[in-house]
Design an enzyme around this catalytic site. Structure first.
Site, PDB file in Angstrom:
ATOM      1  CG  ASP A  89      13.644  23.887  32.377  1.00 37.46           C
ATOM      2  OD1 ASP A  89      14.266  22.827  32.522  1.00 37.46           O
ATOM      3  OD2 ASP A  89      13.496  24.465  31.288  1.00 37.46           O
ATOM      4  CE  LYS A  90      20.980  22.106  32.558  1.00 34.73           C
ATOM      5  NZ  LYS A  90      21.705  23.051  31.667  1.00 34.73           N
ATOM      6  CB  THR A  91      18.246  24.945  29.306  1.00 39.62           C
ATOM      7  OG1 THR A  91      19.189  23.911  29.605  1.00 39.62           O
ATOM      8  CG2 THR A  91      18.738  25.763  28.134  1.00 39.62           C
ATOM      9  CG  PHE A 110      19.891  16.792  15.636  1.00 38.53           C
ATOM     10  CD1 PHE A 110      21.036  16.214  16.166  1.00 38.53           C
ATOM     11  CD2 PHE A 110      18.774  16.936  16.448  1.00 38.53           C
ATOM     12  CE1 PHE A 110      21.069  15.799  17.488  1.00 38.53           C
ATOM     13  CE2 PHE A 110      18.796  16.525  17.766  1.00 38.53           C
ATOM     14  CZ  PHE A 110      19.954  15.946  18.281  1.00 38.53           C
ATOM     15  NE  ARG A 164      23.614  20.068  24.369  1.00 38.03           N
ATOM     16  CZ  ARG A 164      22.447  20.386  23.819  1.00 38.03           C
ATOM     17  NH1 ARG A 164      21.862  21.524  24.163  1.00 38.03           N
ATOM     18  NH2 ARG A 164      21.857  19.588  22.954  1.00 38.03           N
ATOM     19  CG  ASP A 201      21.515  19.346  29.998  1.00 34.96           C
ATOM     20  OD1 ASP A 201      22.100  18.424  29.420  1.00 34.96           O
ATOM     21  OD2 ASP A 201      21.849  20.544  29.872  1.00 34.96           O
TER      22      ASP A 201
END
Length: 729
Positions: A37-39, A167, A223, A289
């Site tokens: 995974d990235k984050t 949100f 981002r 992402d």
């Protein structure tokens, strides 16, 4: 054979890796593909504010790094950052979404919430108030001794948050209605995904180069969040705002600019990926992402080298009678980040199948695609899926909400060796959980898996030789109507085999990963040849000792006859004693020969328990052979053979040890040469389908797809999902 797994599990626990499925440890020794995974895995969990880029008169200004300044303190841009969030105070500590928290901390403002007493006193909900620190406000003092009227006194600059629209993942934005202390009209502030925010703003306020600027930032791995503002009508009172829908507020906004957030790489990430590449272990990124951001992070961390090509597969579903198609785009190969943490490309060897390939074939390429394209390819281009999986490196499978957690748990459970870097819900399904939240645990797990796998093979070979040696010993003695005594069996099983098996499994893992991988199964040429060669050597030397006993010793003394203590089972004789001593040494010899170290385990001399155990057993057996003790001889049912024959047995044992260890060591080098020669002569096709496909693609002139080409699915899709490539000029 499970002893190696148990010891590996204990070593993993010492380095902070916990295992709930021990059988997966051996499987980890065969891993050749790691999906990250990235984050939070390759990069830090949180985001840091890199800077802002405001918009004035529908034109982007230069990027600004410092937001907390006197010049911007009363700007609408900073007001939006100060109010458009979901932060609250819990026991005096500011809490909420980490992204909102980073943005609010960057401006240095103060948030105050109404107390219960204030809310009850006014009989209505008091708004949350934000204000900048006093040192950021410009000082204003009266001139001379002129007295100031009440309305001229400097007021404190505060903003009250009147209404908040939280949100929404589906809408990809949030909005608040706020009011500056002293103003008659309220303000609406909105933030969210740049494409969504730009679509809700007046077209004349959005810069012409908006898409280009946004693409530049995402390609660099940033981002981006967009901000918008709108001055509400004066007729909108506090009561009306509480009942108005968000659709009435979130329209006709003024585009204010971009907030650029940076997701920094973890310090350990580049070095770990370099180790994995050197070990010929492929790495893949699966993230939710933005795809261009993921490609940029993959380049920065070394997952994609600067000279490698990145091919973006943009798949479009059937629409308006047109068939599904894939547009192939080549991403920019120029490095966007010259950070010192990037991997030196010269330090990573690129494995080539042939040295005389053309440059186009030699250049490594990677496929990148988002979730929508991946779904279209799975449905309409089934025959391209294996080819894309073979070189796919970045999969930006965008998911929202709980879908991310669910898919993560499923992936961790289905993988051969899933590792969770947190102790939350994912760790329940994951076979491994790392206490250290970084990918540095991956090489440790693979090294321990390889060591446990090799330990299992070593124990298997030792137990196989133990059975064969003892079987041949009994067979030899049966031929002369004799057998091993009960205490001889007990000594061999408990004092030698049991001790050796548990201590030879204690070898720790080798300190670094190597490109070579251990055998994948027990039925392999090198392993079987090793076992067979040691069987032949052991049988040969044991036969040499047993058959020469009668010829070397006095014929009448081979079988002892003691009238006072007759031996009904014919155990106490020279043949029995000779076979017992030689076989006892052979167990220790094969244990040392099979206790290999590099490249998967530490050398056996660093296994102190094994060394001490073997030395003590050698010393004890050698002592009772050269210097017989009556009490021990009576218990073990052995006889005192003449001294010359004891020296002869010692010579047989020493030669046996030399031959066994020399043959086992030579197998590592000669075995590789013979195996490679045999494969070259037979031209054996690889068993794995992906390796066979890789060889086919090397000679396929149409693969990889050329830039600016389109692959269209045929209108009549066959069972194999056939497709055609059409070049568009």
């Amino acid at each position: 054979m499970t002893a190696g797994i148990v010891y590996a599990q204990r070593r993993l626990k010492k380095v902070g890796i916990f295992c709930i499925s021990p059988q997966r440890i051996n499987i980890c020794g065969q891993l050749n593909l790691i999906c990250f995974d990235k984050t939070g895995t390759l990069t830090e969990d949180g985001l840091d504010l890199w800077g802002i880029q405001r918009v004035e008169n529908a034109r982007f200004l230069l990027p600004e790094e410092k937001v907390c300044s006197e010049m911007l303190v009363k700007s609408q841009f900073v007001a939006c950052m100060a109010t458009c969030h979901s932060l609250t105070k819990i026991e005096g500590v500011l809490s909420g979404d980490p992204l909102d928290l980073k943005m609010f901390e960057a401006i240095g403002w103060i948030l105050e919430e109404a107390t219960e007493e204030e809310t009850a006193l006014h009989n209505r909900i008091m708004p949350t108030v934000v204000r900048p620190p006093k040192q950021l406000l410009p000082e204003s003092a009266p001139a001379g001794n002129q007295e100031m009227e009440l309305f001229e006194l400097p007021a404190v600059y505060e903003i009250g948050i009147v209404r908040q629209f939280p949100f929404s993942s589906a809408l990809q934005r949030m909005c608040v209605v706020a009011r500056v202390l002293g103003d008659r009209k309220m303000d609406a502030y909105m933030k969210g995904a740049p494409e969504v925010i730009a679509g809700l703003c007046k077209p004349e306020t959005v810069p012409v180069d908006f898409e280009k600027v946004l693409e530049d930032y995402t390609k660099q791995g940033f981002r981006v969040i967009a901000l918008a503002h709108r001055k509400l009508e004066s007729k909108l009172t506090w009561h009306k705002v509480q009942n108005v829908g968000r659709d009435a507020i979130e329209n006709n906004m003024d585009f204010m600019g971009l907030i650029i957030m940076q997701n920094k790489l973890k310090r350990e990430t580049p070095a770990v990926l370099e180790d994995l590449h050197k070990a010929n272990i492929r790495t893949v990124m699966v993230t939710g992402d933005n795809m261009l951001t993921a490609v940029s992070v993959a380049r920065d961390c070394g997952m994609i080298l600067p000279q490698d090509k990145v091919i973006i597969a943009e798949a479009l579903p059937p629409k308006d009678g047109k068939v599904a198609k894939i547009n192939w785009h080549y991403a920019d190969t120029m490095t966007q980040n010259n950070d010192s943490s990037a991997i030196d490309p010269e330090a990573i060897p690129i494995k080539l199948v042939h040295d005389n390939l053309e440059d186009l074939q030699v250049t490594r390429y990677h496929f990148a695609m988002n979730g929508k394209s991946f779904s279209v390819i799975l449905e309409h281009f089934q025959d391209l899926v294996p080819k894309l999986m073979l070189h796919g490196t970045v999969f930006a499978l965008t998911m929202l909400g709980c879908a991310v957690t669910v898919q993560m748990i499923v992936a961790l459970k289905r993988a051969h060796g899933g590792i969770s870097l947190s102790e939350l819900e994912a760790s329940v399904a994951s076979p491994f959980t790392s206490k250290t939240p970084s990918i540095s645990c991956v090489p440790n797990l693979i090294r321990e898996g390889r060591a446990a796998l090799m330990t299992s093979f070593c124990v298997f070979k030792f137990m196989a030789l133990y059975s064969i040696i003892q079987y041949f010993s009994v067979t030899l003695l049966y031929s002369i109507l004799s057998n091993l005594g009960d205490f001889q069996f007990l000594f061999i099983d408990l004092a030698i085999i049991l001790v050796v098996v548990f201590t030879m499994s204690l070898n720790p893992a080798w300190k670094e990963l190597v490109a070579q991988r251990p055998p994948s199964g027990l039925i392999s040429g090198a392993l079987l040849f090793s076992v067979l060669s040691q069987i032949i050597i052991s049988i040969g030397f044991q036969s040499l000792g047993a058959f020469n006993t009668t010829g070397s010793l006095d014929g009448n003394s081979s079988h002892l006859n003691d009238e006072t203590n007759p031996d009904k089972h014919n155990i106490e004789n020279y043949e029995n004693t000779t076979v017992f001593f030689i076989s006892s040494f052979q167990y220790l010899i094969v244990a040392i020969a099979f206790s290999k170290g590099k490249p998967f385990r530490q050398p056996c001399y660093k296994n102190y328990f094994f060394v001490v155990s073997v030395v003590m057993l050698y010393a004890f057996i050698l002592f009772i052979m050269l210097h017989p003790v009556d009490s021990i001889d009576q218990v073990l049912q052995i006889v005192c053979v003449p001294y010359p024959w004891r020296i002869t047995m010692l010579i047989i044992v020493l030669v046996n040890a030399f031959v066994s260890i020399a043959v086992e060591e030579s197998l590592d080098w000669w075995g590789k040469c013979c195996l490679s020669w045999a494969l070259n002569c037979r031209k054996k096709m690889p068993k794995a389908k992906y390796m066979y496909l890789a060889q086919e693609l090397l000679v396929d002139p149409e693969w990889p797809p050329k830039p600016q080409t389109t692959t269209e699915a045929k209108a009549l899709v066959k069972e194999n999902g056939s497709c055609q490539i059409i070049t568009i000029t």
